[in-house]
Design a protein around this motif. Structure first.
Motif, PDB file in Angstrom:
ATOM      1  N   PHE A 214     -15.430  -0.881 -11.475  1.00  0.00           N
ATOM      2  CA  PHE A 214     -13.766  -0.067 -11.750  1.00  0.00           C
ATOM      3  C   PHE A 214     -13.054  -1.078 -13.529  1.00  0.00           C
ATOM      4  CE2 PHE A 214      -9.669  -1.839 -13.072  1.00  0.00           C
ATOM      5  CZ  PHE A 214      -9.200  -1.265 -12.775  1.00  0.00           C
TER       6      PHE A 214
ATOM      7  N   ALA B  35      -5.805  -4.324  -3.447  1.00  0.00           N
ATOM      8  CA  ALA B  35      -7.654  -4.589  -2.475  1.00  0.00           C
ATOM      9  C   ALA B  35      -7.501  -6.576  -2.746  1.00  0.00           C
ATOM     10  CB  ALA B  35      -8.514  -3.677  -3.111  1.00  0.00           C
TER      11      ALA B  35
ATOM     12  N   TYR C 248      -5.374  -7.778  -1.022  1.00  0.00           N
ATOM     13  CA  TYR C 248      -5.458  -7.458   0.850  1.00  0.00           C
ATOM     14  C   TYR C 248      -6.610  -8.503   1.643  1.00  0.00           C
ATOM     15  CZ  TYR C 248      -6.003  -5.325   5.438  1.00  0.00           C
ATOM     16  OH  TYR C 248      -6.691  -5.046   6.828  1.00  0.00           O
TER      17      TYR C 248
ATOM     18  N   LEU D 223      -4.100  -0.044  -7.678  1.00  0.00           N
ATOM     19  CA  LEU D 223      -3.921  -0.835  -5.546  1.00  0.00           C
ATOM     20  C   LEU D 223      -5.756  -1.509  -6.461  1.00  0.00           C
ATOM     21  CD1 LEU D 223      -4.685   1.185  -4.046  1.00  0.00           C
ATOM     22  CD2 LEU D 223      -6.244   2.305  -4.614  1.00  0.00           C
ATOM     23  N   LEU D 224      -6.436  -1.954  -7.188  1.00  0.00           N
ATOM     24  CA  LEU D 224      -6.743  -2.767  -7.215  1.00  0.00           C
ATOM     25  C   LEU D 224      -6.005  -4.577  -6.779  1.00  0.00           C
ATOM     26  CD1 LEU D 224      -9.993  -3.275  -7.868  1.00  0.00           C
ATOM     27  CD2 LEU D 224      -9.444  -4.292 -10.299  1.00  0.00           C
TER      28      LEU D 224
ATOM     29  N   VAL E  18     -13.822  -2.748  -3.059  1.00  0.00           N
ATOM     30  CA  VAL E  18     -13.402  -3.845  -2.927  1.00  0.00           C
ATOM     31  C   VAL E  18     -12.648  -4.222  -2.291  1.00  0.00           C
ATOM     32  CG1 VAL E  18     -11.901  -5.830  -3.868  1.00  0.00           C
ATOM     33  CG2 VAL E  18     -13.041  -4.085  -6.150  1.00  0.00           C
ATOM     34  N   LEU E  19     -12.262  -2.558  -1.673  1.00  0.00           N
ATOM     35  CA  LEU E  19     -10.984  -2.530  -0.493  1.00  0.00           C
ATOM     36  C   LEU E  19     -11.639  -2.575   0.469  1.00  0.00           C
ATOM     37  CD1 LEU E  19      -8.246  -0.463  -0.485  1.00  0.00           C
ATOM     38  CD2 LEU E  19      -7.957  -2.099   0.114  1.00  0.00           C
TER      39      LEU E  19
ATOM     40  N   ARG F 286     -13.379  -9.170   8.109  1.00  0.00           N
ATOM     41  CA  ARG F 286     -13.154 -10.074   8.067  1.00  0.00           C
ATOM     42  C   ARG F 286     -14.616 -10.761   9.777  1.00  0.00           C
ATOM     43  NH1 ARG F 286      -9.320 -12.355   5.748  1.00  0.00           N
ATOM     44  NH2 ARG F 286      -8.580 -10.602   4.380  1.00  0.00           N
TER      45      ARG F 286
ATOM     46  N   TYR G 280       2.359   1.847  -3.387  1.00  0.00           N
ATOM     47  CA  TYR G 280       0.333   2.743  -4.176  1.00  0.00           C
ATOM     48  C   TYR G 280       1.124   4.176  -3.587  1.00  0.00           C
ATOM     49  CZ  TYR G 280      -3.914   4.766  -4.581  1.00  0.00           C
ATOM     50  OH  TYR G 280      -4.416   5.558  -5.008  1.00  0.00           O
ATOM     51  N   VAL G 281       0.685   4.253  -2.775  1.00  0.00           N
ATOM     52  CA  VAL G 281       1.274   6.211  -2.341  1.00  0.00           C
ATOM     53  C   VAL G 281       2.227   6.937  -2.738  1.00  0.00           C
ATOM     54  CG1 VAL G 281       1.052   7.561  -0.438  1.00  0.00           C
ATOM     55  CG2 VAL G 281      -0.160   5.888  -0.069  1.00  0.00           C
TER      56      VAL G 281
ATOM     57  N   THR H  14      -6.853   7.117   3.298  1.00  0.00           N
ATOM     58  CA  THR H  14      -5.613   7.679   1.758  1.00  0.00           C
ATOM     59  C   THR H  14      -6.462   7.730   0.375  1.00  0.00           C
ATOM     60  OG1 THR H  14      -4.707   6.340   3.424  1.00  0.00           O
ATOM     61  CG2 THR H  14      -2.766   7.143   1.279  1.00  0.00           C
TER      62      THR H  14
ATOM     63  N   MET I  51      -0.357  -6.261   3.741  1.00  0.00           N
ATOM     64  CA  MET I  51       0.085  -5.743   2.321  1.00  0.00           C
ATOM     65  C   MET I  51       1.859  -5.647   3.309  1.00  0.00           C
ATOM     66  SD  MET I  51      -2.516  -2.362   3.050  1.00  0.00           S
ATOM     67  CE  MET I  51      -1.226  -2.670   4.533  1.00  0.00           C
TER      68      MET I  51
ATOM     69  N   LEU J  88     -13.659  -6.393   1.082  1.00  0.00           N
ATOM     70  CA  LEU J  88     -12.643  -7.693   1.075  1.00  0.00           C
ATOM     71  C   LEU J  88     -12.253  -7.383   2.297  1.00  0.00           C
ATOM     72  CD1 LEU J  88     -10.334  -8.124  -2.326  1.00  0.00           C
ATOM     73  CD2 LEU J  88     -13.170 -10.097  -1.352  1.00  0.00           C
TER      74      LEU J  88
ATOM     75  N   ILE K 151     -12.528   0.443  -6.607  1.00  0.00           N
ATOM     76  CA  ILE K 151     -11.393   0.030  -6.150  1.00  0.00           C
ATOM     77  C   ILE K 151     -11.396  -0.020  -4.474  1.00  0.00           C
ATOM     78  CG2 ILE K 151      -8.965   0.253  -5.498  1.00  0.00           C
ATOM     79  CD1 ILE K 151      -8.633   1.703  -8.004  1.00  0.00           C
TER      80      ILE K 151
ATOM     81  N   VAL L  20      -5.605  10.449  -2.052  1.00  0.00           N
ATOM     82  CA  VAL L  20      -5.142  11.120  -2.994  1.00  0.00           C
ATOM     83  C   VAL L  20      -6.162  11.020  -4.505  1.00  0.00           C
ATOM     84  CG1 VAL L  20      -3.774   9.555  -4.077  1.00  0.00           C
ATOM     85  CG2 VAL L  20      -3.397   9.889  -2.261  1.00  0.00           C
TER      86      VAL L  20
ATOM     87  N   MET M 103      -6.345   2.736   4.383  1.00  0.00           N
ATOM     88  CA  MET M 103      -5.641   3.109   3.532  1.00  0.00           C
ATOM     89  C   MET M 103      -7.126   3.282   2.302  1.00  0.00           C
ATOM     90  SD  MET M 103      -4.567  -0.749   2.993  1.00  0.00           S
ATOM     91  CE  MET M 103      -5.621  -2.312   2.693  1.00  0.00           C
TER      92      MET M 103
ATOM     93  N   PHE N 251       1.178  -1.557  -0.098  1.00  0.00           N
ATOM     94  CA  PHE N 251       0.048  -0.114   0.005  1.00  0.00           C
ATOM     95  C   PHE N 251       1.072   1.060  -0.115  1.00  0.00           C
ATOM     96  CE2 PHE N 251      -2.105   3.241   1.568  1.00  0.00           C
ATOM     97  CZ  PHE N 251      -3.834   3.598   1.021  1.00  0.00           C
TER      98      PHE N 251
END
Lengths: 480, 108, 501
Positions: free
Chosen positions: B15, A177, A180, A173-174, B45-46, B52, A132-133, B66, A186, B49, B42, B70, B63, A129
């Protein structure tokens, strides 16, 4: 300073912000001072890696998963050192360049600082991650630098570059994801054994997405379309930074993921495919370079071709005998280093020529050999490296790559590498040929400062000396 | 089908729609919107998924935050550049460079 | 680093350092530039004198630098290397003096002499190379440092010639590199050694070794101007006369021929090459080149072009000697490396003198020049007699060894080729001599730059070098049996290559 790694990220952030506060066009001296310190820090880090092996750092003591970990092995050490070594002469060059031709200087210093911070952070990132940033930061600052040239051409090129880089990091990023989602982590260190143990389909898709995203950013054929206008249209110091360093950052990630975390997913077919794309890039880039009429576009297309060389590495390190693979890997990294130095020198030399004669037309370079001999010599030395001729670093790289290819009985790639070298020689000669002609009527050479000529020459001579001192670089690379 | 999977699949669809828009639409504003749709996909998805056993995973939330920052910054930069391009060329399209993908046809 | 280790390095430095310094000198620093050049050349000759003595005494001079793990840059002064080095260094000194006179008023002299020194450095590197990698390294460097000299004048013709040269040489280099890497892949390291290093490979490798031989010879043959790879050499004659001297006698063509000597004797080993049936095809190529070059020379009206084709033919003598199995052929080939150098450089110096003094570029313009420039014309005549192979010239010595070598090797046809070539040489040189000495002078010379003043027919710096090399052409024959003649040295080399000691 016991741990130089975090400072390599903080330092450029600090001087970039200071430069920003000082106002438009200010901060050149800050950059030179900051980069000098960074160079020392990178050398210190390289020294530590060489003697004690790979190192990791926990920033602020937080630790994963919420904190940020930094990790530096030999490969990262090489790239960090390379980045500072290339950037320092370039900022010196840029100060002299913008003194003559101030278009595009307004936010050059802060953007360069942030760019370097992003790049150093990228090399040191230990989780996907953060990668990515840093990729995103790198892309945004690079786009800013391209756009700074002003005018419809550069702004259009910058916007195209921005969209491509966003698409690339989106795909990445996908992928992050999906990884993760599958493993709940990560950190590259945690992921490596997990992927090794079991990799469901989602992870394959993730790896594919990340690869494609990074290929877009590395401008491998056929994803190269954005690169020539962006690199060819920017002011010379920017072109040099982008072509020499920025495309290498995403290549570094591909290499690092290919070799370590995603190694179990790697297939020969994928490797051969990358090799073929590399070959296509070499051919296409070289032919397009030969056909260009503008000097900087020629150099930009040469980058397309040279990036192709880097990808010839993959068929040679995947499922081949260890000796051949080791030689190929060393060759690939040497090629990366040599190209970075040479391409920075070449763009810088081209910038000097353009500043002096006030145009960018290859067919009208007559007289450069007599009025700007040192700059032309710089260009020629850089050309040697690109064509892989002795005694340059490019030659050693080519030797290692060819040894790797012949050692794994992949003679087709040998032919590609050798003919690629000849093609590079052809486009370099096109420039030299014109430069040796006598001065055309109406061409006026305005005097340029010696700093411009000498800083570019320094870069070119380093790319040459690399040929004789490559053991040091390879020694650092080997430290695990 | 768990809710996580529904989120993830929706995200994947978004996406794809976003990427298609980004590549195929010639108009710059549509390209930028395409990028935003892609980014939202995206993030879904993050988040999807990242769950838990029903509990919320703080790491994936962090994430996504962030990521949003961005993408806002990127959108702002893209809009500024597009605006500049409009001023310079009078068109909301990428200038053609002879070859290339996004905005392949220069001015149809 | 001991003295013996550093001597090969010093030998490189004695031309490299002046070269680099000269680049940064202003055009007007005539005295300093000339001093540096001449001092470098003399220092190099002194070093050579010392090392020649050392090599006879059995000293070894080896320098090693590790470039990569398992890959070394090796400079080693063995007997064969010393032969080439001595030739190059002695001719370098003369050519430098000549060039100082020749380029007296032309621009960009710093650039010219800088690259000139680099070129000599690369040649010394080629000569001293102790393994195939080092050889390739300097071989390519030689290509690159010659390019700026060929395009020096900056005219369209010069630049076209330069590009043709580069296209040929770089392609040749690429072919050579393929062969070199392949051989390294098989052997790990290809260090030159008497008797060769590949003979130990099993018969299953013989096919590969034949292909590699072909690649190596093709790559080297470009510089050695073997037909059909010779196209660049006649084109390159547009360069200034000192550069032609460098191309034809001191450096480039020689580097190719020298490389072939190394490959045949010290990589493959002459006996192993013979057992792979590689020598006969090589001899055929050389024979074709000898005849073709001579035939083409017949039709050239441009003096330097005629000389260029003559080089194509004469350098192939060396290759022919190498391909004749047996020590006599080897001696003939190796000694011709030196003899061809001093004879051809004489001719090019003289051609330059005619052009620079009287503006004569063509054979048909040369009528009666013998009376106007007697000394130059004497030197030219000596060189031409040498090329034909008349007794009391260096050419005679090489030719007689080559002819005997052909008989010994059972290749009588090669002897016929040599005789035919001698005749052809006579056919294209004697008309020039006839015009020089027996035709009457024209009303006016095409372009008289330097007027005769008393007994001085031209500038002194232009006159001394060809006279010295003409004298050397005769001396090499008259003193052939002494201990310091090229022939003596060639015999030492042959003894070692055939492991007769």
């Amino acid at each position: 300073m016991r741990d130089p790694a975090p400072w390599l990220i903080l330092f450029p952030l600090i001087w970039a912000s200071l430069a920003f506060l000082r106002g438009q066009g200010r901060g050149g001296r800050l950059a030179v001072a900051g980069l000098t310190i960074q160079l020392v820090l990178a050398a210190l880090l390289a020294e530590q890696i060489a003697s004690d092996g790979a190192r990791s750092y926990t920033v602020g003591g937080w630790g994963a998963p919420l904190g940020i970990d930094l990790y530096a092995d030999g490969l990262a050490g090489v790239l960090l050192l390379l980045t500072q070594i290339v950037a320092l002469p370039l900022v010196v060059y840029a100060r002299a360049y913008f003194a003559i031709h101030p278009d595009g200087i307004s936010y050059f210093w802060p953007l360069t600082g942030y760019l370097l911070a992003a790049m150093n952070a990228l090399f040191l990132s230990a989780d996907i991650f953060n990668i990515y940033v840093t990729l995103e930061l790198l892309g945004l600052t690079a786009v800013g630098l391209v756009a700074a040239g002003g005018g419809a051409g550069p702004v259009g090129a910058a916007l195209r570059y921005l969209l491509v880089t966003l698409l690339g990091s989106g795909a990445f990023l996908l992928g992050v994801a999906l990884v993760y989602g599958t493993y709940g982590s990560m950190s590259l260190q945690v992921l490596t054994p997990l992927i090794n143990a079991d990799a469901p389909a989602a992870v394959f898709i993730a790896a594919g997405l990340m690869l494609v995203g990074l290929l877009l950013k590395t401008a491998l054929f056929p994803f190269h379309f954005w690169l020539p206008p962006a690199h060819g249209g920017a002011p010379a110091p920017v072109s040099a930074l982008l072509s020499a360093l920025v495309v290498k950052a995403s290549f570094y990630l591909i290499l690092r993921l290919w070799l370590h975390a995603f190694a179990p997913l790697v297939t020969t077919v994928a490797a051969q495919l990358l090799g073929f794309l590399g070959m296509a890039a070499i051919l296409w880039g070289s032919v397009m370079a030969i056909r260009q009429t503008r000097l900087k576009m020629l150099i930009a297309y040469s980058t397309v071709a040279q990036v192709g060389y880097l990808f010839l590495l993959f068929p040679l390190i995947t499922d081949t005998n260890p000796a051949a693979a080791a030689s190929a890997l060393q060759g690939g990294v040497m090629q990366l280093v040599a190209h970075a130095l040479a391409k920075a020198a070449m763009f810088a030399a081209a910038g000097t020529i353009i500043l002096s004669i006030g145009r960018d037309d290859i067919t009208r370079l007559g007289g450069v050999s007599t009025r700007l001999p040192l700059t032309l010599f710089t260009f020629a030395l850089a050309g040697l490296t690109l064509a892989g001729l002795p005694p340059s670093g490019g030659f050693i790289a080519k030797w290692l790559l060819i040894t790797g290819a012949s050692g794994s009985d992949q003679w087709g790639w040998v032919v590609v590498m050798i003919s690629g070298g000849l093609l590079s020689a052809a486009y370099v000669c096109r420039v030299l040929r014109q430069a040796f002609l006598s001065i055309e009527a109406g061409t006026k050479f305005s005097p340029v400062s010696r700093v411009l000529e000498w800083s570019a020459f320094l870069l070119a001579s380093m790319s040459l000396l690399l040929g004789l001192r490559s053991t040091e670089v390879l020694g650092l690379l080997e430290s695990e | 089908m768990t809710s996580a999977l529904i989120y993830a699949l929706t995200g994947a669809a978004l996406f794809l729609i976003g990427v298609a828009g980004l590549i195929l639409q010639p108009h710059l504003l549509r390209k930028i919107i395409g990028f935003n749709i892609m980014a939202s996909g995206i993030f879904l998805v993050l988040v999807g998924l990242g769950q838990r056993e029903g509990s919320v995973d703080p790491v994936s939330q962090a994430m996504v935050l962030t990521g949003i920052v961005v993408s806002v910054a990127a959108t702002a930069l893209a809009l500024a550049l597009a605006r500049r391009l409009l001023d310079l060329t009078g068109k909301m399209r990428l200038p053609g460079s002879g070859e290339g993908m996004p905005g392949k046809k220069p001015d149809a | 680093m001991t003295l013996n280790e550093s001597l090969p390095l010093l030998m490189l430095a004695s031309s490299l350092v002046p070269g680099v310094v000269i680049f940064f000198l202003a055009e007007t620093r005539f005295a300093l530039r000339t001093t540096l050049n001449v001092a470098g050349a003399i220092l190099k000759l002194l070093l050579i004198g010392y090392m020649l003595w050392g090599v006879v005494e059995g000293q070894s001079y080896v320098f090693r630098h590790t470039v990569l793990p398992g890959l070394e840059l090796v400079l080693e002064a063995d007997a064969l290397a010393m032969l080439f080095v001595t030739l190059s260094a002695a001719l370098w000194l003369l050519t430098t003096l000549y060039a100082v006179g020749y380029l007296e008023r032309s621009p960009h002299r710093s650039r010219f002499f800088g690259f000139f020194s680099l070129c000599v450095t690369a040649t010394i590197g080629v000569a001293l190379a102790g393994n195939l990698f080092t050889f390739f390294f300097f071989y390519e460097l030689l290509t690159l440092s010659t390019y700026p000299l060929i395009v020096h004048r900056g005219t369209e013709a010069a630049i076209r010639a330069g590009n043709i040269y580069l296209a040929y040489a770089l392609t040749g280099g690429a072919v050579l590199l393929t062969g070199v890497v392949w051989l390294y892949g098989l052997l790990g390291e290809v260090e030159f050694a008497y008797g060769g290093v590949v003979a130990a490979m099993g018969p299953e490798y013989h096919g590969q070794l034949r292909i590699i031989f072909l690649l190596l010879i093709a790559g080297l043959g470009v510089k050695a101007a073997l037909v059909p790879l010779h196209g660049w050499l006649p084109q390159a004659m547009v360069a200034p006369a000192p550069v032609s001297a460098l191309l034809h006698a001191v450096a480039v063509v020689k580097a190719g021929a020298f490389g072939i000597v190394r490959v045949v004797y010290e990589v493959y080993g002459v006996e192993f090459a013979q057992s792979l049936d590689l020598l006969t095809p090589l001899a055929v190529v050389a024979a074709v080149t000898i005849i073709w070059g001579s035939l083409r020379a017949l039709w050239q009206d441009d003096l330097k072009r005629r000389l260029a084709y003559s080089t194509v033919s004469q350098v192939a003598y060396i290759i022919l000697g190498v391909a004749l199995f047996g020590p006599l052929g080897t001696i003939g080939g190796v000694v011709h490396l030196v003899h061809q150098g001093i004879m051809k450089i004489t001719l090019f110096f003289c051609a330059g003198n005619y052009a620079e003094t009287l503006g004569i570029h063509k054979v048909t313009e040369i009528n009666g020049a013998g009376r106007r420039m007697p000394w130059t014309s004497v030197a030219f005549s000596v060189g031409a007699f040498g090329m034909i192979g008349l007794p009391l010239t260096a050419g005679y010595v090489s030719k007689s060894y080559l002819t005997q070598g052909a008989e010994m090797a059972g290749m009588a046809w090669a002897g016929w080729v040599l005789t035919a070539s001698g005749l052809l040489n006579a056919l294209y040189f004697l008309p020039i001599l006839y015009r020089l000495w027996f035709k009457s002078q024209p009303q006016a010379w095409p372009n008289e730059h330097i007027l005769a003043r008393g007994r001085k027919e031209t500038a002194l710096l232009l006159l001394i070098p060809p006279l010295v090399t003409a004298a050397a052409t005769i001396a090499a024959a008259v003193f052939a049996d002494t201990n310091w003649s090229p022939l003596f040295w060639a015999k030492i080399v042959a003894t070692k290559e055939y492991l007769l000691e």
